[in-house]
Structures are given as C-alpha cells and as structure tokens.
Design a protein around this motif. Structure first.
Motif, PDB file in Angstrom:
ATOM      1  N   SER A 182       0.830  -1.210   0.000  1.00  0.00           N
ATOM      2  CA  SER A 182       0.000   0.000   0.000  1.00  0.00           C
ATOM      3  C   SER A 182       0.863   1.257   0.000  1.00  0.00           C
ATOM      4  O   SER A 182       2.003   1.248   0.463  1.00  0.00           O
ATOM      5  CB  SER A 182      -0.910   0.008   1.226  1.00  0.00           C
ATOM      6  N   GLU A 183       0.289   2.337  -0.496  1.00  0.00           N
ATOM      7  CA  GLU A 183       0.977   3.618  -0.535  1.00  0.00           C
ATOM      8  C   GLU A 183       1.090   4.209   0.863  1.00  0.00           C
ATOM      9  O   GLU A 183       0.316   3.874   1.771  1.00  0.00           O
ATOM     10  CB  GLU A 183       0.222   4.580  -1.464  1.00  0.00           C
ATOM     11  N   SER A 184       2.061   5.092   1.051  1.00  0.00           N
ATOM     12  CA  SER A 184       2.269   5.773   2.326  1.00  0.00           C
ATOM     13  C   SER A 184       1.096   6.698   2.655  1.00  0.00           C
ATOM     14  O   SER A 184       0.658   7.491   1.815  1.00  0.00           O
ATOM     15  CB  SER A 184       3.568   6.597   2.255  1.00  0.00           C
ATOM     16  N   GLY A 185       0.602   6.598   3.900  1.00  0.00           N
ATOM     17  CA  GLY A 185      -0.485   7.475   4.342  1.00  0.00           C
ATOM     18  C   GLY A 185      -0.068   8.934   4.373  1.00  0.00           C
ATOM     19  O   GLY A 185      -0.869   9.829   4.070  1.00  0.00           O
ATOM     20  N   MET A 186       1.176   9.198   4.747  1.00  0.00           N
ATOM     21  CA  MET A 186       1.675  10.585   4.769  1.00  0.00           C
ATOM     22  C   MET A 186       1.616  11.193   3.381  1.00  0.00           C
ATOM     23  O   MET A 186       1.201  12.339   3.199  1.00  0.00           O
ATOM     24  CB  MET A 186       3.120  10.631   5.282  1.00  0.00           C
ATOM     25  N   PHE A 187       2.044  10.410   2.376  1.00  0.00           N
ATOM     26  CA  PHE A 187       2.010  10.933   1.010  1.00  0.00           C
ATOM     27  C   PHE A 187       0.578  11.158   0.554  1.00  0.00           C
ATOM     28  O   PHE A 187       0.267  12.167  -0.083  1.00  0.00           O
ATOM     29  CB  PHE A 187       2.717   9.990   0.037  1.00  0.00           C
ATOM     30  N   GLU A 188      -0.324  10.224   0.840  1.00  0.00           N
ATOM     31  CA  GLU A 188      -1.716  10.371   0.435  1.00  0.00           C
ATOM     32  C   GLU A 188      -2.328  11.629   1.036  1.00  0.00           C
ATOM     33  O   GLU A 188      -3.135  12.309   0.401  1.00  0.00           O
ATOM     34  CB  GLU A 188      -2.529   9.133   0.853  1.00  0.00           C
ATOM     35  N   SER A 189      -1.936  11.947   2.266  1.00  0.00           N
ATOM     36  CA  SER A 189      -2.432  13.162   2.915  1.00  0.00           C
ATOM     37  C   SER A 189      -1.924  14.413   2.202  1.00  0.00           C
ATOM     38  O   SER A 189      -2.675  15.362   1.968  1.00  0.00           O
ATOM     39  CB  SER A 189      -2.001  13.180   4.389  1.00  0.00           C
ATOM     40  N   VAL A 190      -0.647  14.406   1.837  1.00  0.00           N
ATOM     41  CA  VAL A 190      -0.059  15.570   1.158  1.00  0.00           C
ATOM     42  C   VAL A 190      -0.619  15.716  -0.244  1.00  0.00           C
ATOM     43  O   VAL A 190      -0.780  16.834  -0.749  1.00  0.00           O
ATOM     44  CB  VAL A 190       1.484  15.430   1.107  1.00  0.00           C
ATOM     45  N   ARG A 191      -0.953  14.604  -0.891  1.00  0.00           N
ATOM     46  CA  ARG A 191      -1.467  14.640  -2.267  1.00  0.00           C
ATOM     47  C   ARG A 191      -2.729  15.502  -2.382  1.00  0.00           C
ATOM     48  O   ARG A 191      -2.988  16.124  -3.420  1.00  0.00           O
ATOM     49  CB  ARG A 191      -1.772  13.215  -2.734  1.00  0.00           C
ATOM     50  N   THR A 192      -3.531  15.534  -1.298  1.00  0.00           N
ATOM     51  CA  THR A 192      -4.795  16.270  -1.329  1.00  0.00           C
ATOM     52  C   THR A 192      -4.631  17.742  -0.969  1.00  0.00           C
ATOM     53  O   THR A 192      -5.601  18.487  -0.992  1.00  0.00           O
ATOM     54  CB  THR A 192      -5.794  15.634  -0.354  1.00  0.00           C
ATOM     55  N   ARG A 193      -3.417  18.153  -0.629  1.00  0.00           N
ATOM     56  CA  ARG A 193      -3.182  19.536  -0.211  1.00  0.00           C
ATOM     57  C   ARG A 193      -2.449  20.309  -1.310  1.00  0.00           C
ATOM     58  O   ARG A 193      -1.762  19.744  -2.148  1.00  0.00           O
ATOM     59  CB  ARG A 193      -2.375  19.554   1.087  1.00  0.00           C
ATOM     60  N   THR A 333       7.718  15.770   3.899  1.00  0.00           N
ATOM     61  CA  THR A 333       7.041  14.778   3.075  1.00  0.00           C
ATOM     62  C   THR A 333       6.947  15.183   1.613  1.00  0.00           C
ATOM     63  O   THR A 333       6.999  14.335   0.726  1.00  0.00           O
ATOM     64  CB  THR A 333       5.626  14.520   3.631  1.00  0.00           C
ATOM     65  N   ASN A 334       6.832  16.464   1.324  1.00  0.00           N
ATOM     66  CA  ASN A 334       6.698  16.910  -0.069  1.00  0.00           C
ATOM     67  C   ASN A 334       8.018  16.903  -0.830  1.00  0.00           C
ATOM     68  O   ASN A 334       8.039  17.072  -2.049  1.00  0.00           O
ATOM     69  CB  ASN A 334       6.073  18.305  -0.133  1.00  0.00           C
ATOM     70  N   LEU A 335       9.147  16.699  -0.133  1.00  0.00           N
ATOM     71  CA  LEU A 335      10.457  16.616  -0.785  1.00  0.00           C
ATOM     72  C   LEU A 335      11.225  15.364  -0.390  1.00  0.00           C
ATOM     73  O   LEU A 335      12.358  15.171  -0.817  1.00  0.00           O
ATOM     74  CB  LEU A 335      11.314  17.842  -0.431  1.00  0.00           C
ATOM     75  N   ARG A 336      10.602  14.509   0.421  1.00  0.00           N
ATOM     76  CA  ARG A 336      11.352  13.382   1.010  1.00  0.00           C
ATOM     77  C   ARG A 336      11.816  12.384  -0.050  1.00  0.00           C
ATOM     78  O   ARG A 336      12.976  11.952  -0.037  1.00  0.00           O
ATOM     79  CB  ARG A 336      10.494  12.676   2.064  1.00  0.00           C
ATOM     80  N   ALA A 337      10.951  12.012  -0.970  1.00  0.00           N
ATOM     81  CA  ALA A 337      11.366  11.054  -2.000  1.00  0.00           C
ATOM     82  C   ALA A 337      12.436  11.662  -2.904  1.00  0.00           C
ATOM     83  O   ALA A 337      13.391  10.988  -3.291  1.00  0.00           O
ATOM     84  CB  ALA A 337      10.162  10.608  -2.836  1.00  0.00           C
ATOM     85  N   THR A 338      12.282  12.953  -3.226  1.00  0.00           N
ATOM     86  CA  THR A 338      13.279  13.623  -4.064  1.00  0.00           C
ATOM     87  C   THR A 338      14.649  13.595  -3.396  1.00  0.00           C
ATOM     88  O   THR A 338      15.655  13.230  -4.015  1.00  0.00           O
ATOM     89  CB  THR A 338      12.865  15.087  -4.330  1.00  0.00           C
ATOM     90  N   ALA A 339      14.696  13.964  -2.118  1.00  0.00           N
ATOM     91  CA  ALA A 339      15.970  14.016  -1.402  1.00  0.00           C
ATOM     92  C   ALA A 339      16.529  12.617  -1.141  1.00  0.00           C
ATOM     93  O   ALA A 339      17.724  12.363  -1.338  1.00  0.00           O
ATOM     94  CB  ALA A 339      15.792  14.762  -0.081  1.00  0.00           C
ATOM     95  N   THR A 340      15.664  11.695  -0.712  1.00  0.00           N
ATOM     96  CA  THR A 340      16.129  10.361  -0.335  1.00  0.00           C
ATOM     97  C   THR A 340      16.537   9.536  -1.548  1.00  0.00           C
ATOM     98  O   THR A 340      17.383   8.638  -1.439  1.00  0.00           O
ATOM     99  CB  THR A 340      15.030   9.617   0.458  1.00  0.00           C
TER     100      THR A 340
END
Length: 402
Positions: A182-193, A333-340
């Motif tokens: 399943s997808e990350s809940g943190m990301f799903e929350s940010v996706r709607t903002r 969370t909005n830059l975590r995948a980019t940085a990591t």
C-alpha cells in the motif's frame, strides 16, 4: 510491526537486493565481459572505467527523475517503474557484443537502479513509527547488500551472460509481489493539499536546505570511494602494491559485501541503541578511514590479505543503512522522495569525479598515490559535512518543506 509495514519493508528489502545484485555485478564481470566482447588487455581499465562512469551518470540522472516522480506520483509508482527498467536492461546486457552497446545498456540500467533504494526507504520511513524506523531501514539495507554476495557467487558459477539474465529474471519476478503493498499514508495526505511536491527548485530554494542536502551527501561519499576505487579497481591497485597473483574481482566484492552486511545491521542497531544517527556515522567514518589505510598497507602482501582488507572495508562502510535513514529524516514529506532518492545516487555518482581525478593523477604519480589522494579528499569533505549534520533520531516526519 503491522502487516502493511512488514510488507513494505519486505518488498523494499528484496527490491534493494536485486538492485545491488545488478549494480555490483558489473564490477564482478567487468574484466571477463570486456574480454568476451573482444576488448584488448591494454584497454580493459579505460573501457571499464568508461562503462562504470556511464552507469553512475545514469544513476545520477535517474535519481532526479525517480525522486521527482516519487513525490509527485507516489512512492509505489517508482518501485514499479524503476525495477521494470533495470530488469529489462539487465537481461539485454547479456546480449551485448560491442562496447557502444554495453555503454548504452549500462547507462539504462543505472537509470533504472536509481529509484529503488530511495523509494523503498521513503515508504518504510513514513509507514513505520518514529522509534522503530531505524530497524526497518536497517533490514532493507542489510538484506539488500546480500545481493552483491549472490552476484559474485552466480558470476563464479555461470558465464557473465547468464549472470545478467539471472538478475533480470529476479527483478521481473519481484514485480508480482509489489501489487500487495500500500501507498504511504503521509504521502496520500499531502497529495490532497496544495503543496509543492517533487520540486527541485524548492529543494535548492534556501541556503539552509542546500547545506542540509550537501551535508547528507558528503558523509556518504567515502562509502563509494571504497566500492568504486579500492574494490572496483583492486586488480590494478594491488598489482601496483606488489601483489604477484591476480585478484579475483568476484572474491573481492564478495568479501567486501559480507563485511558490509554485518556493518549495515550493526550500524543500524547501534543507532537505535545509542538513539543517535550522527554518533554512529562519525564512528563508522573513522573506521572506514582506518580500513582504507590498512588496505594500502596490507592488501598487496597476498590474496588472503586483500580479501581480509576488503571485508574490513565492507564492515566499516556499513553505515549506508544509517546514511539513507538520515536522508529520509532530514526532509519534509513533499520533498522526502526527491531528497532520499537523489542523495544516494549523487553519492554513487561521485564515483565519476573520483575516477576522473584518479585517471588524471595516475599518469604522473602512479595508481597508488592517485587513489590515496582521492581518498584523502573524500574523507576531508565527509568530516566537515558531519559537523553540520542534525541529529534526527525519533524525529516526526509528518511535516512539509515550505
């Protein structure tokens, strides 16, 4: 650990296992495969460095691509896309007949390999609780580096073409398992903002954020100095150190990653026990510097000495698990995948300037002095960067970069 978190860690671990298998396989079969397509002995080092650099340039490019996609489209999209690309490229590597063909496919494989670790660690970090995420990322890194050992064993047992086919087959088989994650809940929350996500301009918008990113990257560079220079070029270095026998690259890699497996598990658990990432990175940086010095002092004495030195280097550079955890914990969370995703690949991509410096220096000072000079530079930058790192153990990751 909850079922969803367990599946995320399992899939990320197996994905990184296949990732490392392919990444290290080229170092193992470099000489054998180049001879197999007709490259003269006098050109093996130069052609090998060229292909390694193209693979690393592919990873650097892919780190940017997959990192942005991870923050824009989701962590799972990267896990699927990256493994499909490098698995297909792996299979095609077994059919190469010329250096240009090999070059294109090593670049393509590097492009695909770039997304696996960052996406997996980002997903696991966001799903696991703050106090236990270090154990999750440790399992990912520890299981992952075992892929290098398997790559060395497969390359010893079969032809270099079959070794590539095995890696591609493992990756394609893993795609089926990913469906259950399943997808990350943190990301799903940010996706709607209405937040900027996966934006490189945002990553480099503030001097403090740039400093934070560079500090994370630089502390990891000595790891790939050990992999790309000391282990990857061990046949040439050890010949210059006086070793009469010709080292087996597969054994060197296997010894290095056997040590790295212990180091990754050890550094990750120690960071949890000490409740500090920064102290553990400092300890292992010091051990890596000592092991590198030991390599130049003892690796040229005998093959057994070389393999022991490689194992010691692997154990000392085992702070990779903590390094990728720190990368995830330093950004919102909005830059975590980019940085990591970009940070480990920038570290891997640092092999390009390091080998370029090595190539530029070896003609005037010799291969040993050139390798030492490159290492001194890498460790000096890492020591300075460590001083500016923040302590991130237990940090709440549910926040945004403004």
């Amino acid at each position: 650990m909850k079922r969803g978190a367990f599946l995320a860690v399992l899939v990320a671990s197996l994905g990184y296992f296949v990732d490392i298998y392919d990444l290290i396989l080229f170092l193992v079969v470099r000489v054998k495969s180049l001879r197999g397509i007709g490259v003269p002995e006098s050109e093996l080092l130069d052609r090998g460095v060229l292909l390694l650099n193209l693979q690393m340039i592919g990873m650097l490019s892919g780190g940017v691509l997959w990192g942005i996609l991870g923050d824009k489209r989701g962590r799972l999209s990267v896990l699927f896309g990256s493994i499909f690309l490098y698995s297909v490229a792996n299979v095609l590597n077994g059919f190469v007949r010329t250096v240009p063909e090999y070059a294109v496919l090593r670049f393509t494989a590097g492009l695909g390999l770039a997304g696996e670790l960052g996406a997996g660690v980002t997903l696991a970090s966001e799903i696991l609780e703050a106090e236990t995420r270090g154990f999750g990322t440790t399992i990912i890194a520890g299981v992952g580096v075992c892929g290098a050992i398997v790559a060395a064993l497969v390359a010893r047992a079969f032809s270099w073409q079959v070794a590539y086919f095995v890696g591609g087959g493992l990756g394609l088989g893993l795609l089926a398992l990913r469906v259950s994650v399943s997808e990350s809940g943190m990301f799903e929350s940010v996706r709607t903002r209405a937040a900027r996500r996966g934006d490189l301009a945002l990553l480099f918008a503030k001097g403090e954020r740039v400093r934070r990113y560079l500090a994370v990257v630089l502390v990891g560079v000595p790891i790939w100095y050990a992999v790309g220079i000391l282990v990857g070029l061990s046949p040439e270095l050890c010949a210059a150190l006086g070793l009469a026998a010709k080292p087996d690259p597969g054994r060197s890699v296997m010894a290095f990653y056997a040590g790295a497996t212990l180091g990754d598990f050890g550094s990750g658990v120690l960071s949890q026990l000490l409740r500090s990432r920064k102290k553990v990175i400092g300890l292992f940086l010091g051990l890596t510097a000592l092991s590198s010095a030991g390599y130049f002092a003892f690796a040229g004495r005998s093959l057994s000495s070389l393999y022991l030195c490689a194992a010691a280097l692997g154990a000392a550079t085992g702070y990779w698990a903590v390094f990728v955890t720190v990368a995830a914990e330093h950004f919102g969370t909005n830059l975590r995948a980019t940085a990591t995703t970009t940070a480990p690949n920038v570290v891997r991509g640092a092999v390009v300037p390091m080998t370029a410096a090595f190539q530029a220096l070896r003609g005037s000072v010799g291969v040993v002095t050139a390798a030492i000079a490159v290492g001194v530079g890498a460790f000096a930058l890492a020591a300075v960067a460590l001083g500016s790192l923040e302590e991130t153990y237990g940090r709440n990751l549910d926040y945004l970069e403004d």
